[in-house]
Design a protein around this motif. Structure first.
Motif, PDB file in Angstrom:
ATOM      1  N   SER B  28      34.102 -30.716 -63.728  1.00  0.00           N
ATOM      2  CA  SER B  28      33.972 -31.824 -64.700  1.00  0.00           C
ATOM      3  C   SER B  28      32.607 -31.807 -65.388  1.00  0.00           C
ATOM      4  N   SER B  30      30.466 -32.452 -68.242  1.00  0.00           N
ATOM      5  CA  SER B  30      30.598 -33.318 -69.431  1.00  0.00           C
ATOM      6  C   SER B  30      29.890 -32.744 -70.647  1.00  0.00           C
ATOM      7  N   VAL B  39      37.042 -33.195 -66.989  1.00  0.00           N
ATOM      8  CA  VAL B  39      36.391 -34.495 -66.769  1.00  0.00           C
ATOM      9  C   VAL B  39      37.474 -35.569 -66.627  1.00  0.00           C
ATOM     10  N   SER B  42      39.038 -35.252 -63.285  1.00  0.00           N
ATOM     11  CA  SER B  42      38.139 -35.776 -62.259  1.00  0.00           C
ATOM     12  C   SER B  42      38.270 -37.296 -62.158  1.00  0.00           C
ATOM     13  N   ALA B  43      38.344 -37.937 -63.323  1.00  0.00           N
ATOM     14  CA  ALA B  43      38.517 -39.403 -63.328  1.00  0.00           C
ATOM     15  C   ALA B  43      39.843 -39.773 -62.669  1.00  0.00           C
ATOM     16  N   ALA B  66      33.634 -39.500 -72.496  1.00  0.00           N
ATOM     17  CA  ALA B  66      34.428 -39.217 -71.299  1.00  0.00           C
ATOM     18  C   ALA B  66      34.810 -40.527 -70.592  1.00  0.00           C
ATOM     19  N   HIS B  88      28.506 -41.385 -60.879  1.00  0.00           N
ATOM     20  CA  HIS B  88      29.148 -40.648 -61.978  1.00  0.00           C
ATOM     21  C   HIS B  88      29.977 -39.498 -61.421  1.00  0.00           C
ATOM     22  N   HIS B  89      31.042 -39.165 -62.128  1.00  0.00           N
ATOM     23  CA  HIS B  89      31.940 -38.112 -61.652  1.00  0.00           C
ATOM     24  C   HIS B  89      31.822 -36.826 -62.460  1.00  0.00           C
ATOM     25  N   ASP B  90      30.942 -36.800 -63.474  1.00  0.00           N
ATOM     26  CA  ASP B  90      30.729 -35.555 -64.210  1.00  0.00           C
ATOM     27  C   ASP B  90      29.607 -34.780 -63.520  1.00  0.00           C
ATOM     28  N   GLY B 159      31.491 -40.976 -66.642  1.00  0.00           N
ATOM     29  CA  GLY B 159      31.781 -39.551 -66.799  1.00  0.00           C
ATOM     30  C   GLY B 159      30.845 -38.831 -67.746  1.00  0.00           C
ATOM     31  N   GLU B 160      29.697 -39.465 -68.091  1.00  0.00           N
ATOM     32  CA  GLU B 160      28.808 -38.837 -69.073  1.00  0.00           C
ATOM     33  C   GLU B 160      27.342 -38.851 -68.649  1.00  0.00           C
TER      34      GLU B 160
END
Lengths: 472, 472
Positions: B28, B30, B39, B42-43, B66, B88-90, B159-160
């Protein structure tokens, strides 16, 4: 003051105009490889014109770059001294073309406030200054009734001056025997004003340095490291800020040691040169204020004093927005203008000493000072040759020789090579004006200046024969 | 110190490892538009994992960039306070790929000197820090025998973050009602060392400025003008050299006016943080010496004091060889790291005042200070919420809460937006280590740290319910 030389120039000025009209149509732009055939054609044209003028020896000298033209007209007089005329037949590029009022390679006559002008690229820089010698030589011979000139006249007109004369010094060394002379007459400059006859008596030399400062091994994140490690950009700013002291003097150790001080007489002579500082600032300088070394006038600063200018600096992030880094490196390019008797070879140690004295901890410096550089040159104001030149210019401008002013050229050029390689003193005879827009759109020559230049050249060959040029 | 929370984490650590193994396989990144589908995946993975954990409300929030993931688990207790977890997931890009010992998106277990490690891009930054909350929440419920958490737990995972969180502040403003909370628990940082439990208590803010200095209207020939007119590069060097005084302090007028002085207690607490300066210099800093503001340690300089760094400067000729010009312009980019209670909005006037005070005659300055910037943030060391955090970390690391150290983050991030928009105080609970190589090849997480982080999260929800978070 009427003279046979002036009468001849006046009667035959049409020949000079016709020569220029033909030569200026050849776009001999040396910086552009596409124009190489035109540079060659320009050399061929000049060689032919020198033959027409009567020079018994005319040769085109090929170089690793553009060709030079050489000519020689030996004096029949026993022991006559030898003068070498220097000029160039290549011209500057013409961009931006849209600013030209007339096509740059279609010579156009324009009536101006000081008389007729000829507009074209190269009109004065340097085809006008060279072409005036063709008529000058004819006037000298006709006025004196001679078959050969009173001094042996050699002519060397190179084809790469506007590209930095990259092969000129090598050419001089290679042809040093042929070029041997007692005095060099540089015809690539001008005078202070149409009614202010003058002679250039010095040119500045040049040395350059490139400095790289290194801090961290890689660009660092300024959040994680900002405020804790040395930043090469800060170090470069501090270093460059130390290049001049609070009096505007260059701080390199030993920089002024060999600078020949201006004498009171030289300063008095420079002060006589008309100079409108406000107009200079508003015009080509396009700057807001004059500044520089304390204790000197602007004319002295730009002509007679050594200087240091940062020409470029860079480092870190230069794109849009911001990037929060402490960069690994910073760079600067500096050039130094030198005056007699500074030596370009001394600059490497001086720059290294200055950098070492101003480098913060944790920063390493690479200093690159290329070998070579350009030596400064200066004429001897009291030499017999200078006396001959002042007489010749005075006659052409109807002035007492003592009223011919001295000016100094702030730039640096291949003239220094002539001194270095040929070992002969320099005289400067040029018909340009500060208002001639050389290197810019609408370059022009003021034709009356060119006529006077031709007449001065005619007088000069006679006068030079009458003074002792060689040590006995 | 055994506890039901620890027992649960120990018994179910395999779930955490399995979750991470799955999530870390999703690249992911970003910053790379080609990875946008990853990305989004991933979310989706995280939303599903939150649902599996038991969160009754789970939503994917689309943004102009994202997607973010939002979840909420209301406490059934009357008047229970609300905590918002941020992460965050990125992930960062993986270049240079050849330096990875294992493929960055194939999580690989490695036995290290401090215990088992998991190597993968995002292992700690920030998927590990987020995933530990899944197990932490289950441990909290199991250990306390509750059906709902002791405090209402909201989760916001954007996500960013690795692309500068360009849409995060807007998202917060748009969803402010849903995100209302009494405390924010940031899980995107780490601790001082495996055996040194600690909590981040401050992050620096950020403001940036771009400065253009103008001298002559066009680049001038340094032979004709050198030494006679102002050179913008000299002016820029002098200006930037004045950015710090001889004590390493930033010279902007008023720059330190709002800086909250470090108390003796804060300095004593910072001094307790183990820090090997020589190793820091030799390692990631890759710098030769430590430097900075006099009177402060390196840790204070990079974490607790405001700084100014020139990130880029440029002007004039930067190509090969030399070009003898006085350039028309010089440019610089500067960023300032701010600490509480400095305000980014004050920087514009401060920068303008500084430039005006250091500008030589004949040079004009354009100063561009973008609106916005990032506010600094600092936790209240004596707040009830901080007491709860210290207790939770102390329990997880078998230490007295008074032995949990405070650290400061020199960087700047979206955390300041959380304070600005939501108005809630920040706590930092993260399981990273300075040696985890975030943003670099071979990023890893030390699995025992993650287990302790999950346990600390479990304790935290219980402890936060027991202290007065809201003003009465």
């Amino acid at each position: 003051m009427s003279s046979p030389e002036r009468d001849f120039v006046t009667a035959h000025s049409g020949d000079l105009h016709a020569d220029l009209d033909a030569w200026l149509r050849i776009p001999s732009i040396s910086a552009d490889p596409a124009h190489a055939p035109h540079v060659a054609a320009s050399a061929a044209w000049l060689a032919d014109a020198l033959r027409r003028t009567g020079f018994p020896v005319v040769e085109v000298w090929e170089t690793a770059g553009a060709p030079a033209v050489y000519a020689e007209w030996p004096s029949a007089d026993d022991g006559a001294p030898v003068a070498l005329v220097y000029g160039h037949h290549d011209v500057q590029p013409v961009d931006p073309l849209e600013l030209w009022e007339h096509p740059p390679f279609e010579p156009t006559r324009v009536e101006g406030p000081d008389g007729p002008e000829l507009h074209a690229r190269g009109a004065i820089d340097d085809k006008g200054n060279v072409a005036m010698h063709l008529l000058g030589m004819r006037a000298h011979l006709a006025a004196t009734g001679r078959d050969t000139p009173a001094v042996t006249v050699k002519v060397l007109v190179e084809g790469e001056e506007e590209s930095g004369s990259p092969h000129f010094a090598a050419l001089l060394r290679e042809r040093a025997d042929r070029l041997r002379c007692d005095v060099v007459v540089v015809s690539d400059t001008g005078m202070a004003a149409p009614d202010v006859p003058s002679a250039v008596v010095a040119m500045r030399g040049l040395a350059d340095a490139e400095i790289t400062l290194r801090g961290p091994a890689v660009d660092l994140h300024s959040g994680s490291f900002g405020g804790g490690v040395p930043n090469p950009l800060h170090a470069m700013a501090t270093l460059l800020a130390s290049l001049h002291d609070e009096h505007g003097r260059v701080t390199l150790p030993g920089f002024y040691d060999e600078v020949r001080p201006l004498t009171d007489r030289e300063r008095e002579l420079m002060a006589r040169v008309p100079f409108d500082e406000a107009a200079w600032l508003a015009g080509p300088a396009a700057s807001r204020v004059a500044t520089g070394e304390e204790g000197f006038t602007t004319l002295e600063r730009i002509g007679a004093r050594p200087t240091a200018e940062v020409n470029g600096m860079w480092g870190g992030y230069t794109g849009p927005g911001h990037k929060t880094i402490i960069p690994a490196e910073a760079h600067a390019k500096i050039t130094f203008r030198l005056v007699a008797d500074q030596r370009p070879a001394d600059l490497a140690d001086q720059v290294r000493g200055w950098v070492a004295a101003n480098l913060p901890g944790g920063i390493q410096a690479d200093v690159h000072v290329p070998a070579g550089g350009v030596s400064p040159c200066a004429s001897d104001l009291d030499s017999p040759a200078m006396a001959a030149l002042l007489t010749a210019i005075g006659l052409a401008f109807d002035r007492d020789p003592a009223d011919v002013l001295f000016t100094r050229e702030g730039g640096s050029g291949p003239e220094a090579d002539l001194v270095d390689v040929l070992g002969a003193p320099l005289l400067f005879l040029g018909a340009g004006l500060p208002t001639d827009r050389i290197h810019s759109p609408n370059e022009r020559v003021l034709l009356p200046m060119l006529h006077r230049g031709a007449e001065a050249a005619a007088h000069l060959w006679r006068e030079l024969a009458a003074v002792p040029l060689r040590p006995r």
